[in-house]
Design an enzyme around this catalytic site. Structure first.
Site, PDB file in Angstrom:
ATOM      1  N   TYR A 176      14.045  31.286   5.596  1.00 18.55           N
ATOM      2  CA  TYR A 176      12.793  31.985   5.867  1.00 18.55           C
ATOM      3  C   TYR A 176      12.635  32.321   7.343  1.00 18.55           C
ATOM      4  CZ  TYR A 176      10.986  30.978   1.188  1.00 18.55           C
ATOM      5  OH  TYR A 176      10.777  30.930  -0.161  1.00 18.55           O
ATOM      6  N   LYS A 234       0.838  -1.204   0.000  1.00 21.85           N
ATOM      7  CA  LYS A 234       0.000   0.000   0.000  1.00 21.85           C
ATOM      8  C   LYS A 234       0.877   1.259   0.000  1.00 21.85           C
ATOM      9  CE  LYS A 234      -0.414  -0.363   5.062  1.00 21.85           C
ATOM     10  NZ  LYS A 234      -1.242  -0.972   6.123  1.00 21.85           N
TER      11      LYS A 234
HETATM   12  C1  PLP Z   1      -0.419  -1.927   6.910  1.00 18.79           C
HETATM   13  C2  PLP Z   1      -0.945  -3.225   7.427  1.00 18.79           C
HETATM   14  C3  PLP Z   1      -0.082  -4.320   7.641  1.00 18.79           C
HETATM   15  C4  PLP Z   1       1.425  -4.226   7.539  1.00 18.79           C
HETATM   16  O1  PLP Z   1       1.962  -3.815   8.772  1.00 18.79           O
HETATM   17  P1  PLP Z   1       3.547  -3.722   8.998  1.00 18.79           P
HETATM   18  O2  PLP Z   1       3.678  -3.278  10.414  1.00 18.79           O
HETATM   19  O3  PLP Z   1       4.038  -2.693   8.032  1.00 18.79           O
HETATM   20  O4  PLP Z   1       4.112  -5.069   8.729  1.00 18.79           O
HETATM   21  C5  PLP Z   1      -0.655  -5.532   7.990  1.00 18.79           C
HETATM   22  N1  PLP Z   1      -1.999  -5.653   8.153  1.00 18.79           N
HETATM   23  C6  PLP Z   1      -2.852  -4.613   7.995  1.00 18.79           C
HETATM   24  C7  PLP Z   1      -4.310  -4.811   8.224  1.00 18.79           C
HETATM   25  C8  PLP Z   1      -2.350  -3.364   7.646  1.00 18.79           C
HETATM   26  O5  PLP Z   1      -3.191  -2.323   7.506  1.00 18.79           O
END
Ligand code: PLP
Length: 372
Positions: free
Chosen positions: A264, A38
């Site tokens: 800035y 993702k």
């Molecule tokens: C993002 C996510 C993961 C991955 O988690 P990590 O800590 O990056 O391994 C696993 N399960 C769900 C439901 C997630 O949203």
């Protein structure tokens, strides 16, 4: 690698392979591995990461939203893809791209059954999520019978998996809470099996769950951050290799005399105790994902192996760093984070986490794939 001459995010697919094999070594042969890609593959490049994971033999992939899954399908990814947070408006697009939804509430389950019936689907793979304490998405244990009753009214869908998510798998001080979550999940799975003729896959662990709770691996585990090389603790991170390195270059060096200010709002002053300081300007700013929180001495970069702290405010497209005591020239390479100065360490300087820093690197930064 040749030295960077512009801002670059290097994506090391050999490091990804190492992390994949390390995580696999923690699993039983029968436990499947799902790779989470993702948010552009945690800020890297979802398509390149997914292609490499497919090549390495990953069993499943997951994205958060339908749009992310569509991008993978359009790039030729064929492994099953779980969509963790589909929205009602996208369910038909999801079906058109053979993506598999997480159905986490009565509303979205009903909506999905309608969509799959409308599209004449039979046994379309779905995943049911249970809330065991994170209180984010998911059905409750008391909903099991209503779910199985509902599923008995249609043959348009079939449950591929029943899953849940740990709230604090990286925090060993929360071990009791995590063990309670695992116990609730076990009870949900048992009850589900009693009411259903089929055995779906069970999965609960994210990366820290994989490393801290081997008793909760079930049929599959889901790793994101671990595949990208971070383990949420020194002990685990030292076995993993960061996949991305963020590099840039010195655009200009100013030798600034005492009393003058930098950037800035004149946030940094060359104090009177110094005669002058050397300040290097680097072409990366908050629009690239280095937030303003890193300004004013909190964050740093590495130039020729030495730390140079960020002075003054982070600008949209640039930062200025103090290179007074570093032997360097305009055009020299600068490392923001990577294998030795990791995103985990840099993010801690602003009370953040590796996840936030790596996923923030904006699409403006050029991606380069490294593979031997
Ligand atoms: C993002 C996510 C993961 C991955 O988690 P990590 O800590 O990056 O391994 C696993 N399960 C769900 C439901 C997630 O949203």
């Amino acid at each position: 690698m040749p030295k960077a001459t512009e801002t670059l995010l290097e994506i090391d697919l050999d490091a990804l392979g190492h992390n994949f094999r390390y995580l696999k070594s923690k699993l039983k042969d029968t436990t499947k591995l799902l790779g989470v890609v993702k948010a552009y593959g945690y800020g890297s490049d979802a398509v390149e990461i997914a292609k490499e994971l497919q090549h390495l033999g990953i069993d499943y992939l997951a994205v958060a939203y339908v749009k992310e899954g569509v991008m993978l399908r359009n790039s030729g990814i064929t492994v099953p893809i779980l969509v963790l947070h589909p929205q009602a408006v996208n369910l038909e697009i999801l079906i058109d791209h053979c993506l598999e939804p997480n159905l986490y509430s009565k509303l979205v389950l009903d909506q999905f059954i309608l969509a799959s019936e409308k599209k004449d689907q039979k046994d379309y793979p779905i995943h049911i999520k249970f809330n065991t304490g994170l209180n984010r998405l998911g059905f409750l244990e008391k909903d099991i019978a209503s779910i199985t009753d509902k599923l008995n009214t249609t043959n348009s869908v079939r449950v591929r998996s029943i899953f849940s998510h740990l709230a604090a798998s990286e925090d060993l001080l929360e071990r009791t809470f995590s063990l309670d979550q695992i116990a609730s999940y076990n009870s949900i799975c048992e009850q589900y099996l009693q009411l259903s003729d089929e055995k779906p896959m069970f999965h609960m662990c994210n990366t820290s769950g994989i490393l801290n709770y081997p008793e909760a691996h079930f049929d599959m585990v889901r790793s994101g951050i671990g595949l990208y090389g971070y383990g949420n603790s020194d002990e685990h991170s030292k076995e993993l290799i960061p996949v991305v390195t963020l590099k840039s270059v010195i655009s200009q060096i100013h030798h600034i005399e005492k009393g003058a200010t930098v950037g800035y709002n004149r946030a940094y002053t060359i104090k009177n105790e110094w005669e002058a300081q050397s300040i290097a300007t680097i072409p990366i700013g908050h629009a690239d994902g280095i937030s303003r929180a890193y300004g004013n001495g909190k964050g740093w970069v590495t130039i020729n192996g030495q730390k140079a702290s960020i002075v003054g405010n982070v600008c949209m497209d640039m930062i200025m760093v103090n290179c007074t005591d570093i032997s360097c020239r305009e055009g020299d390479e600068v490392i923001l984070f990577g294998r030795s100065q990791t995103a985990e360490i840099l993010s801690q300087s602003v009370q953040s986490i590796s996840y936030e820093l790596i996923t923030a690197i904006s699409q403006r930064v050029k991606r380069i794939i490294v593979k031997k």
